[in-house]
Design an enzyme around this catalytic site. Structure first.
Site, short mmCIF file in Angstrom:
data_model
loop_
_atom_site.label_atom_id
_atom_site.label_comp_id
_atom_site.label_asym_id
_atom_site.label_seq_id
_atom_site.Cartn_x
_atom_site.Cartn_y
_atom_site.Cartn_z
N GLY A 7 -29.25 -11.19 1.78
CA GLY A 7 -30.43 -11.44 2.94
C GLY A 7 -30.08 -11.85 4.33
CG ASN A 11 -36.33 -21.17 4.88
OD1 ASN A 11 -36.81 -19.92 6.13
ND2 ASN A 11 -35.14 -21.69 5.46
CD GLN A 58 -35.97 -18.98 -0.67
OE1 GLN A 58 -37.06 -19.67 -1.34
NE2 GLN A 58 -35.19 -19.67 0.43
CB SER A 72 -30.90 -13.23 -1.26
OG SER A 72 -29.58 -13.52 -1.70
CB ALA A 73 -28.51 -11.35 -6.63
CG HIS A 74 -28.17 -16.34 -3.57
ND1 HIS A 74 -27.96 -18.35 -2.82
CD2 HIS A 74 -28.32 -16.23 -2.28
CE1 HIS A 74 -27.85 -18.09 -0.99
NE2 HIS A 74 -27.96 -16.94 -1.24
CB THR A 105 -15.77 -0.11 -2.74
OG1 THR A 105 -15.06 0.69 -2.62
CG2 THR A 105 -16.11 0.15 -4.40
CB CYS A 107 -28.72 -22.42 7.36
SG CYS A 107 -28.92 -21.10 5.50
C1 LIG Z 1 -35.84 -17.26 4.40
C2 LIG Z 1 -34.13 -16.20 4.37
N1 LIG Z 1 -33.86 -15.41 5.04
C3 LIG Z 1 -32.49 -15.50 4.27
C4 LIG Z 1 -31.69 -15.78 4.02
C5 LIG Z 1 -30.33 -15.40 3.84
O1 LIG Z 1 -30.26 -15.03 2.45
P1 LIG Z 1 -28.27 -14.93 1.82
O2 LIG Z 1 -28.04 -15.81 1.67
O3 LIG Z 1 -28.45 -14.00 0.49
O4 LIG Z 1 -27.80 -14.20 3.08
C6 LIG Z 1 -31.90 -16.49 2.56
C7 LIG Z 1 -30.90 -17.79 2.44
O5 LIG Z 1 -31.32 -19.14 2.40
C8 LIG Z 1 -33.48 -17.51 3.25
O6 LIG Z 1 -33.83 -18.31 2.89
#
Ligand SMILES: Cc1ncc(COP(=O)(O)O)c(C=O)c1O
Length: 381
Positions: A70, A150, A178, A198-200, A236, A327
């Site tokens: 993301g 988030n 999210q 974002s996959a995770h 890659t 974060c």
């Molecule tokens: C709203 C939002 N944007 C961006 C990100 C960043 O994504 P990534 O962890 O894949 O870099 C997050 C991850 O916490 C998120 O919650």
């Protein structure tokens, strides 16, 4: 001690079916840029995922670019629209994720753009009238407003924002990290120019995601090098990650309705119970209102008391939640999102409970019991 994981906005556990897909792809080790059979075989897999994702959001396959997640996708939208599309102003809010907030600050400090911040009220709502007034004049603009927050789960009115951007010739980037996979997203219904995933966050692995870039927006690569991703993102391809993302996305879409029902039920239960355990509890943003927030996120405002280390106390009891976003952990200033909601927030401490389809009522009860124990011990002590 078994852990109750209620921090799914930070990351989600890997889906066993996604893990199987990753193991399958480990055998297919070809480099998609190679023209021989091994390379072509890996390339086919990547292109199947691209088509599947594009179809799901109403996009063209050529509008999907795989990224490292993301953050990179958000950076791509922001930096490239300034560098390549003549954007001179970015309109955003103080409650975006740092993957948006920090690039905007960086470019503003360097004098490359004007950053305009829409005000948010004590619930985290923006005012569309304020956005429209800003859009009526000013230089070439990118509006960057996330779909679902988030930390507090709030939705932005993305359809109306997209329409306003179109009306006034602005570009629209939405951080959908999210929301993607949790709610339907369609680039025909809503006039997005850039989206991110974002996959995770949807039970896939970390380090892979995608950016949607509307066709016709002639941006150059943020990461320079080889000609991968039709020369739009060098490096890659993370073939195992991309196939895992494809599987995670497919499962999230196919099972969205039942997952939503389950998670929404848990959220409703915690909202009700936590208020009876701790008098004076509130909810940050709109997270306490089911129809106005993402069903996975509940941001509880506990009145500040003797126990200022609630997330830590919960962790000791085996319950993983967060104080803000992942974060922000380690930041002494607390959450920029919560602070932006106003001075009233200083009397409360945030505990973000974020749920996934793997949570059960037992997880919710485990959290509630831990809160009860902490508050009872406090009252006695
Ligand atoms: C709203 C939002 N944007 C961006 C990100 C960043 O994504 P990534 O962890 O894949 O870099 C997050 C991850 O916490 C998120 O919650």
């Amino acid at each position: 001690m078994s852990v109750i994981f209620l921090d799914n906005a930070a990351t989600t556990p890997l889906e066993p079916r996604v893990k199987d897909e990753m193991i399958r792809m480990m055998e297919n080790f070809g480099n998609p840029s190679s023209t021989h059979l091994s390379g072509r075989s890996a390339k086919v897999e990547v292109e199947i995922v691209r088509k599947r994702i594009a179809k799901a959001i109403g996009a063209l396959p050529s509008e999907i670019f795989f990224t490292s997640g993301g953050t990179e996708a958000d950076n791509m939208a922001l930096f490239c629209s300034v560098r390549d599309l003549g954007v001179k102003r970015i309109i955003t809010t103080p409650i975006e994720h740092h993957a948006v907030g920090h690039p905007v600050e960086f470019m503003a400090e360097r004098g490359e753009i004007d950053a305009s911040y829409l005000s948010v009220n004590e619930h985290g709502d923006i005012d569309l009238g304020e956005l429209e007034n800003l859009l009526k004049e000013g230089p070439k603009t990118l509006v960057s407003l996330m779909f679902a927050n988030n930390e507090i789960g709030n939705f932005n009115p993305v359809k109306e924002i997209g329409d306003l951007c179109k009306q006034y010739g602005a570009l629209f980037h939405s951080d959908t990290v999210q929301a993607m996979g949790h709610l339907p997203i369609n680039v025909v219904d809503t006039q997005y120019d850039f989206l991110t995933c974002s996959a995770h966050k949807i039970h896939g692995p970390k380090g892979v995601g995608f950016a949607y870039v509307r066709s016709g927006l002639k941006i150059k690569p943020l990461i320079q090098g080889g000609a991968q991703e039709r020369s739009m993102r060098a490096g890659t391809e993370n073939t195992i990650g991309i196939c895992a993302l494809g599987k995670a996305f497919e499962l999230a879409l196919d099972e969205m309705a039942e997952d939503q029902k389950k998670v929404e039920g848990l959220k409703q239960y915690i909202i009700k119970e936590v208020q009876s355990i701790v008098p004076g509890v509130k909810f940050f943003g709109r997270s306490g209102e089911l129809d106005k927030s993402l069903y996975t996120v509940l941001s509880i405002a506990f009145p500040k008391s003797n126990n200022e280390m609630l997330t830590f106390a919960l962790d000791i009891k085996g319950v993983n939640v967060s104080g803000g976003s992942a974060c922000n952990s380690g930041s002494s200033q607390g959450s920029h999102v919560i602070r932006a909601l106003g001075s009233w927030t200083a009397d409360y401490q945030p505990v973000r409970v974020s749920m996934s389809k793997f949570n059960t009522k037992a997880c919710a009860d485990g959290f509630l019991n831990a809160v009860r124990e902490i508050y009872t011990a406090q009252a006695v002590g």
